[in-house]
Design an enzyme around this catalytic site. Sequence first.
Site, short mmCIF file in Angstrom:
data_model
loop_
_atom_site.label_atom_id
_atom_site.label_comp_id
_atom_site.label_asym_id
_atom_site.label_seq_id
_atom_site.Cartn_x
_atom_site.Cartn_y
_atom_site.Cartn_z
N GLU A 1 -13.33 14.32 3.48
CA GLU A 1 -12.97 15.64 2.89
C GLU A 1 -13.93 15.81 1.48
OE1 GLU A 1 -11.02 13.01 3.39
OE2 GLU A 1 -9.63 13.93 4.67
N HIS B 1 3.00 14.57 2.45
CA HIS B 1 2.43 15.45 3.46
C HIS B 1 3.26 16.79 3.20
CE1 HIS B 1 0.15 12.58 5.55
NE2 HIS B 1 0.04 13.38 6.67
#
Lengths: 321, 351
Positions: free
Chosen positions: B61, B130
């Site tokens: 990322e 999440h």
Amino acid sequence: MKNIQKNLLEKIKLIRMVEEEISNKYFENKMRCPTHLSIGQEAISAGVCLAINNNDYVVSTHRSHGHYLAKGGNIKKMIAEIYGKETGCSNGYGGSMHLIDKNVNFMGSTAIVGNSIPVGVGLGVAAKLKKNKKISTIFFGEAATEQGVFYESLNFAALKNLPILFICENNLYSVYSSLNERQPKKRSLKNISSSMGVESIKVDEINVHEIYKITKKYAAKVRRTNKPVLIEFMTYRYREHCGPNNDDNLRYRKRSEINKWRNKDPIKVFEKFLLKNKIVTKEEILNIEKKIYSNVKSAFKYAEKSMFPSPRNAFKNIFAD
Amino acid sequence: MQKTITYSDAINDALHTSMKIDKKVICMGLGINDPKNIFGTTKNLLKKFGSNRVFDMPTSENAMTGIGIGMSLDKFKVVITHQRLDFILLAMDQIINGAAKWHYMFGGKDNVSITIRLIVGRGWGQGPTHSQSLQSLFAHIPGLKVVMPSSAYDAKGLLISSIFDKNPVIFIEHRWLHSLEGKVPSKKYLIPIGKPKKILNGSHITIVSMSYMTIEAINAAKFLKKYNIHCEIIDLRTVSPIDYNIIFNSIKKTKKLLVLDTSNKSYSISSEIVAKCCENVFKHLLSPPKIIGLPNIPIPTSFGMTKDLYPESKDIINEILNIMNIKQTIPYEKNLSHKHDIPHKKFKGPF
């Protein structure tokens, strides 16, 4: 060949003389920003930047004066930037650690270790997509190879066959922390890099012309094959991590180590080599120094005479329109 | 021409439209070309535009964000997609020290045109890492724009604006919005970044809302209307920057403010809006402004612990009655034909 050797000499001398002058004048308290000198490391900046094309991309780190100057960055604008003036290459917003000169595709130096590595990879992607035969050269220190982003970047460069020259300048120290504190003894960047699919060599060479020739060979290979190469150069900074001083009195580096590197000073070594082989005369060296000296003087004069940006400018350039 | 499509199809439409009009638009993201196509949002991009412009990426990322920055320095417009907002936390150096500062720290000599699509999860036990809705984290950083559309129409127009913006844009989608339908023009259109939209006229209270909470606000307002309580709803659409005029003007009319947030209330966009309103239109307020959001805790995973955790229409209704000092209870029964941790019957995990 003579010409390139003179250019190399001029470059290493330019970098040295600019930084000596920064060091001399830092105590006037007019250069009010963290300043990382690369005195001792000039041969890599000059050897690498002269071995790549003018329009090849370069990104760099907090210790970027040498890279910027070697790539042909405007000296007046660099000094003005360090003085925080509006005529600086970043209009006073960046200081010593944020240099840019898009005229020579020096695309930016950033102040966080490892930060500019993926940016350079992105420029490599752009070059590949545009098929413009440019390569992207990324300067970083050995401490950046302790960061995740370095491996992420290397992985992607290998995966996508990108035209990138990774240049690691290993000066053995991250601020005061030695390699022993930071990396396992047998760790080899060359092996790590090769096993990730990026061809790599380690170079322990102080002669700027040799550095130039090695880089030239690998830059051509990167351009030809569209595959990345990593070169690790061993080097040494003479001054403190950040600032104008010599900090040998702090004894974090062994006297024998300092002496070993001082004895193979890149400028002395190259001058000796050129004189011995009768490539230049002493007089020519003096003339080169004179010319550089006058350029350096006028750059500092320009910086001192330039205006500070208005406090209002702090509120500009947050977004591009 | 207009068609009724889902929010995720509107995102897909925006990506197709942008890539078609400008060859410099590049899409990358982990899984964008997999069979699920990021909840359908990236479908057919690869087929249409090829692997040079639409590519999957390593689970890197931070570097991939930097690579997006580097490409944009050579005038590409890069869209990076992450299946969950939480994943972008690995890239904070590149976003905060890089993308957000580039234009500024080089004195305007260059700019970074990247759009980072992030999806906020909710329900089906998404849990602590999440389902974070971290818009205020990004909004705190000067140099970033943060967009959070709540409708299919706004999603398309704002995504195209984000892609062609010269600055880094954090584009936040809420997972529970993806299946909602709306009318969307087929042609290209832009919605300006930074402009809230009044989506319901009312005189009794101003509701300022964002993303999925706007859906709950619309439900609450519909219900309250039956009891002659008229809410004015302002959908932020962009949480940074915010043009406050429309909010201030609404408060001058309604004299009351309720702000809804998809995240926890502390140090949030909603607390920022309340602060700005107090600083600027305090004298117009007849009652203390209120916030509805999540409590200041991580999101738990268990079906048991998420019950009644997320605020919904009922909480909005009760808070409005409270603000308006109406003692009478209004019998609101949410007609739930499905469990509390999914947006609708068809919604299935594991994402």
